[in-house]
Write a protein that holds these residues in place. Structure first.
Motif, PDB file in Angstrom:
ATOM      1  N   PRO A  10      16.103 -18.916 -26.422  1.00 32.44           N
ATOM      2  CA  PRO A  10      17.085 -18.041 -25.990  1.00 32.44           C
ATOM      3  C   PRO A  10      17.776 -16.863 -26.455  1.00 32.44           C
ATOM      4  O   PRO A  10      18.403 -16.333 -25.746  1.00 32.44           O
ATOM      5  CB  PRO A  10      17.444 -18.928 -26.888  1.00 32.44           C
ATOM      6  CG  PRO A  10      16.968 -19.846 -27.450  1.00 32.44           C
ATOM      7  CD  PRO A  10      15.506 -20.372 -27.151  1.00 32.44           C
ATOM      8  N   VAL A  13      16.719 -15.508 -22.897  1.00 35.07           N
ATOM      9  CA  VAL A  13      17.654 -15.591 -22.028  1.00 35.07           C
ATOM     10  C   VAL A  13      19.374 -14.829 -22.538  1.00 35.07           C
ATOM     11  O   VAL A  13      19.658 -14.186 -21.294  1.00 35.07           O
ATOM     12  CB  VAL A  13      17.998 -16.460 -22.023  1.00 35.07           C
ATOM     13  CG1 VAL A  13      19.225 -17.012 -20.942  1.00 35.07           C
ATOM     14  CG2 VAL A  13      16.782 -17.397 -21.710  1.00 35.07           C
ATOM     15  N   MET A  14      19.599 -14.571 -23.625  1.00 34.58           N
ATOM     16  CA  MET A  14      20.575 -13.610 -24.371  1.00 34.58           C
ATOM     17  C   MET A  14      20.057 -12.314 -23.334  1.00 34.58           C
ATOM     18  O   MET A  14      21.657 -11.316 -22.848  1.00 34.58           O
ATOM     19  CB  MET A  14      21.050 -14.269 -25.441  1.00 34.58           C
ATOM     20  CG  MET A  14      21.571 -13.493 -25.788  1.00 34.58           C
ATOM     21  SD  MET A  14      22.135 -13.319 -27.594  1.00 34.58           S
ATOM     22  CE  MET A  14      21.403 -12.459 -28.034  1.00 34.58           C
TER      23      MET A  14
END
Length: 91
Positions: A10, A13-14
């Motif tokens: 995550p 991806v951020m």
């Protein structure tokens, strides 16, 4: 090991999304607007057509924007000129 993937994916991806947002905002300023190209093709002068053929859309739009900017400046100059009022003969 799987715990690291749960936290790392995550975050990666951020950061990727933030990076792509910056790239997109820069491209938005550089991109050519559809209505501007349409106006160029409808009102092009010979030098702009030659630039379009020889150098591409970027140079042709640059010439078109310069011409349009000069025309707007002239129109503003004419609008700023004081109007002459003719006095009416009074009774």
């Amino acid at each position: 090991m799987a715990v690291w993937f749960v936290f790392a994916v995550p975050i990666v991806v951020m950061f990727f999304a933030l990076f792509m947002e910056r790239v997109e905002s820069r491209l938005r300023h550089v991109a050519v607007q559809e209505d501007e190209v349409e106006e160029l093709l409808e009102n092009a002068r010979p030098d702009e057509v030659r630039a379009l053929y020889g150098h591409g859309i970027g140079r042709a739009l640059e010439l078109f924007r310069l011409r349009r900017g000069r025309a707007k400046a002239r129109a503003r100059k004419v609008m700023r000129q004081p109007t002459v009022r003719i006095p009416r003969p009074g009774p």
